[in-house]
Design an enzyme around this catalytic site. Structure first.
Site, PDB file in Angstrom:
ATOM      1  N   GLN A  69     -12.732  24.516 -13.958  1.00  0.00           N
ATOM      2  CA  GLN A  69     -11.580  24.967 -12.655  1.00  0.00           C
ATOM      3  C   GLN A  69     -11.515  26.138 -13.280  1.00  0.00           C
ATOM      4  O   GLN A  69     -11.519  27.367 -14.608  1.00  0.00           O
ATOM      5  CB  GLN A  69     -10.596  24.442 -13.007  1.00  0.00           C
ATOM      6  N   CYS A 100      -1.871  26.069  -7.465  1.00  0.00           N
ATOM      7  CA  CYS A 100      -0.775  26.720  -8.413  1.00  0.00           C
ATOM      8  C   CYS A 100       0.244  26.798  -8.144  1.00  0.00           C
ATOM      9  O   CYS A 100       0.358  27.933  -7.449  1.00  0.00           O
ATOM     10  CB  CYS A 100      -1.042  27.212 -10.152  1.00  0.00           C
ATOM     11  N   ARG A 225       0.898  14.463 -14.729  1.00  0.00           N
ATOM     12  CA  ARG A 225       2.548  14.300 -15.550  1.00  0.00           C
ATOM     13  C   ARG A 225       2.930  13.190 -16.510  1.00  0.00           C
ATOM     14  O   ARG A 225       3.097  12.460 -17.251  1.00  0.00           O
ATOM     15  CB  ARG A 225       3.691  14.793 -14.839  1.00  0.00           C
TER      16      ARG A 225
END
Length: 345
Positions: A69, A100, A225
């Protein structure tokens, strides 16, 4: 693209968290995801390839494809960096970060900040698609900058390019991680694009993952997460996809996971930082532990956050985790780290 299971799983890229040591740890905790995307390579006029991120590609321990990425906004510099990455046969393809939400990133018109300039997104996609050639070109995006109503125009831009996979975090940049995901918006991408669409955001266990897939009909799930909290989530999801009952996780397994993660991250710190400071490493581990022990015990969490020495931290971990009690499948609903997942159930 190489053959992937249907549906497939992807480890979400999280900067300085889902790195090479974490990939190695996943392989020791059930086998990890079907596809990996690196932390982002920062791209600007003076940028070079970060050695520790490149190592996750060149030393890929997973046996699965890994995509590099990048984050940036200059087409020429992004093409230059993509070309340097693609010199390595271990790089399955290139992914551009359009999601982001960090203010320092968005202020530079990169990451999620690029969603405010669709013409520049179009130019970047065109330049990188050409640069990738036969290798994969994938995109990770949010559903808009201010509002999910922006997503229709964004999809029109994506549809103009031969994207091999689109990963959609179902929140806007402004929403960061604090809301439920916009399931209907992710489904719109599935309906309108020819490429596989991967649903991302709020997958914290098998039930939330299955629900997200069912509601969106996405080709796969991206988990970040939720994988830090529970590294067994990928084999659990695979079991559920094949109609099997996922195995619950015991606290003792969680303890072993943390010990492996300590060793792998410490080893990488010596290799790439040329030094090891125990107190700094305790602080590094807290970045993971904040996700791992959220909701297990208030006193445990309170004491963990105030620990400074390895001996103190390890004694605490053994006191609370060295038993066969099952870990709850879901994190606490009121946690700032896991917001809105209940809406998927």
């Amino acid at each position: 693209m190489v053959d992937l299971p249907q549906p497939f799983t992807v480890l979400a890229p999280m900067q300085e968290v889902t790195d090479l040591p974490f990939w190695k740890t996943l392989m020791q905790c059930g086998g990890g995801a079907d596809l990996y995307i690196t932390e982002y390579f920062r791209v600007h006029i003076h940028s070079t390839l970060e050695k520790d991120i490149l190592a996750s590609l060149l030393q890929n321990p997973t046996g699965r494809p890994a995509i590099a990425q990048m984050i940036g906004q200059d087409v020429a510099e992004m093409r230059r960096t993509a070309a340097a990455l693609l010199e390595h046969e271990e790089v399955a393809g290139i992914d551009i970060n359009l999601g982001c939400p960090a203010p320092v990133v968005c202020s530079k018109q990169a990451g999620g900040g690029l969603l405010r300039d669709l013409e520049q997104v179009h130019r970047l996609l065109g330049g990188l698609r050409e640069q990738c050639g036969e290798r994969w070109f994938t995109v990770k995006t949010r559903v808009g900058f201010e509002s999910e109503e922006e997503f229709g125009e964004l999809l029109e831009v994506f549809a103009r390019h031969e994207i091999d996979m689109l990963s959609v975090h179902g929140r806007t940049v402004r929403e960061r991680y604090q809301t439920p995901v916009h399931v209907d918006v992710v489904r719109t991408a599935v309906e309108r694009l020819a490429c596989p669409v991967v649903a991302n955001g709020n997958v914290v266990d098998v039930a939330t993952g299955q629900s997200y897939l069912r509601q969106t009909e996405a080709a796969g799930l991206m988990v970040g997460r939720g994988a830090i909290r529970n590294p067994w989530i990928f084999p659990q999801l695979r079991a559920a996809f094949s109609g099997q009952e996922p195995e619950p996780v015991e606290r003792r397994q969680l303890l072993n996971y943390i010990l492996i993660l300590w060793e792998e991250t410490a080893r990488a710190r010596v290799e790439f930082r040329q030094g090891f400071e125990e107190k700094k490493h305790v602080q590094k581990m807290k970045r993971y532990l904040n996700y791992i022990i959220a909701g297990l015990d208030d006193d445990f969490e309170f004491r963990m956050k105030r620990s400074r020495e390895k001996e103190e931290l390890f004694a605490l971990l053994h006191d609370f985790l060295d038993n066969d009690e099952h870990v709850p499948a879901l994190p606490p609903e009121r946690s700032k780290l896991f917001c809105g997942f209940r809406e998927l159930l």
